[in-house]
Write a protein that holds these residues in place. Sequence first.
Motif, mmCIF file in Angstrom:
data_model
loop_
_atom_site.group_PDB
_atom_site.id
_atom_site.type_symbol
_atom_site.label_atom_id
_atom_site.label_comp_id
_atom_site.label_asym_id
_atom_site.label_seq_id
_atom_site.Cartn_x
_atom_site.Cartn_y
_atom_site.Cartn_z
ATOM 1 N N LEU A 165 -2.975 24.453 2.093
ATOM 2 C CA LEU A 165 -1.902 24.123 1.154
ATOM 3 C C LEU A 165 -2.481 23.583 -0.149
ATOM 4 N N PRO A 171 6.461 17.626 11.018
ATOM 5 C CA PRO A 171 7.569 17.600 10.056
ATOM 6 C C PRO A 171 8.449 16.376 10.277
ATOM 7 N N ASN A 208 5.888 13.878 5.323
ATOM 8 C CA ASN A 208 5.890 15.327 5.450
ATOM 9 C C ASN A 208 7.319 15.839 5.541
ATOM 10 N N LEU A 265 8.031 18.946 4.697
ATOM 11 C CA LEU A 265 7.926 20.397 4.747
ATOM 12 C C LEU A 265 8.517 20.921 6.054
ATOM 13 N N LYS A 266 8.590 22.242 6.171
ATOM 14 C CA LYS A 266 9.205 22.836 7.362
ATOM 15 C C LYS A 266 8.290 22.775 8.581
ATOM 16 N N HIS A 267 6.978 22.696 8.324
ATOM 17 C CA HIS A 267 6.011 22.695 9.417
ATOM 18 C C HIS A 267 5.068 21.490 9.283
ATOM 19 N N ASN A 302 1.427 25.672 7.098
ATOM 20 C CA ASN A 302 1.947 27.005 7.336
ATOM 21 C C ASN A 302 2.128 27.748 6.016
ATOM 22 N N GLU A 345 4.388 29.507 4.948
ATOM 23 C CA GLU A 345 5.735 29.354 4.379
ATOM 24 C C GLU A 345 5.834 28.119 3.494
ATOM 25 N N ASP A 346 4.986 27.105 3.759
ATOM 26 C CA ASP A 346 5.031 25.848 3.001
ATOM 27 C C ASP A 346 4.024 25.801 1.855
ATOM 28 N N LYS A 347 3.257 26.862 1.654
ATOM 29 C CA LYS A 347 2.279 26.850 0.564
ATOM 30 C C LYS A 347 3.005 27.003 -0.772
ATOM 31 N N TRP A 397 8.307 26.553 -4.555
ATOM 32 C CA TRP A 397 7.981 27.423 -3.427
ATOM 33 C C TRP A 397 8.662 28.771 -3.599
ATOM 34 N N ARG A 422 12.659 26.472 -3.182
ATOM 35 C CA ARG A 422 12.567 25.012 -3.137
ATOM 36 C C ARG A 422 11.774 24.486 -4.332
#
Length: 461
Positions: free
Chosen positions: A220, A251, A339, A341-343, A363, A365-367, A416, A420
């Motif tokens: 990340l 999370p 945290n 984030l989703k993960h 993850n 998806e969270d980068k 994101w 987001r």
Amino acid sequence: MSRLRIKRIAGAVCAVIILTAGAAPFLWAGTDRVIPGVRINGTPAGGMSREELETLMHEKNEELKTDVLAVKSADGVIDEAWKFSDFSVHYKDDEIDKALKAGRDGNIAKIWYDRWHALVMGDAVHWMASYDDGALGNKVKALASEYGKPPVNAEPSFHGDGSVTFSGGRPYLKFDEKALLADAGRILSNGTSGEADVSVLDEKKPDLTEKEAKEVNVVLGWYTTEFGIDGSRDKNIEIAAKSIKGVYVKPGESFSYNQATGARSKENGYQEAPVIINGKLEPGIGGGVCQVSTTLFNAALLSGLEITQRANHYSPIHYAPIGRDATVAEGIIDFAFHNDLKHGVYLYSDYTPGSVTIYILGNREDKPSYVDISTDKNDVIPNKTKTKIDPSQKENKKTDEGHDGRHVVVTQNVKWADGRTYHDTFYSDYDPVDTVITYKSESDRKADEDKAKSEGNDKTE
């Protein structure tokens, strides 16, 4: 031919048959050979001599070298293959006598029955293997020692495209060593590959589960700071970096730097090194740990994490941009993030003499697709010059240079790919440090002022 004669002949024939049947097992088995119908560990061995049995044993001993003892726990955490050859598993010559004695023990009736049974139904003779019980005991102890340590998270592997994969890792396990020894010994003695069960009595899993590790697949954000080589300070940085290495933050959970690094004490390995106190370097236990918290702060900024606790140093530091430092003090000042984030995120540190790098893994998806860390303000807060008298000093005049202060505002803007966004602002007020001029006497101070005025007039002219 009369009926009586026929009966006598028939009786004689029956007697011959009975005598032949009774004597057959004895006629067909010499005293120095295995009786017919015997199989040794699955191999037909009827009629074999001692020399032939020795050859058979040699062949089976060679086969034993390729056999494997599987050692497994029910959950699959322990899954090992131990070679029989590691324990010198082999058949001894004494087992040959066991084969030769088959059908030769007991009274005549028992011997007759055993031989006929072997001839008609077959008889199994099982050679028991011998092994080095000391080597097996050491192997079990080594396994218990390996899994008896605190749990360790899997280590990440970094790839050129920014992706991350995990391998390894180990939980804490306590298992029944005596039961494993008995089960493994039974299999080795049996002389065939088999599986020994590991009976787990207690287990503590790593912070990062196998499922969570699969979801951590990309960097990340990361940040590196550098420092000069100084034994004590370097050691403190190394200890602090290792203490946060492998921390997994789920999370919705928060991370505390002070909690992760523990007490900055000699008992924990920390050494005395320079620390900044009121703008000045002074010796203190744990000097250097702020460099790790500052490195982590910058990695967290670039990862889009929410910073919940952060304080700037008394004065700007050289190893990070102004306004992007994070000081800590045990029990007083902490650095922390949440945290949201989703993960989960995984902290990984890489220390080498002269630099420390901290990666925040998560993850894909969270980068963040976009990160901007900008300095919006960097205002100067002028310092002052003060004078004082100290008759005890040797010099007529001594100057302790100060420096200006700063008022800095840093902003964090993150986006994101899924739409987001996140924004945060960090304020840093670095206090000015006054320049202090100390004179030995008032007359020294007056003389210095007169000299300054004179030089000032000369310059004006």
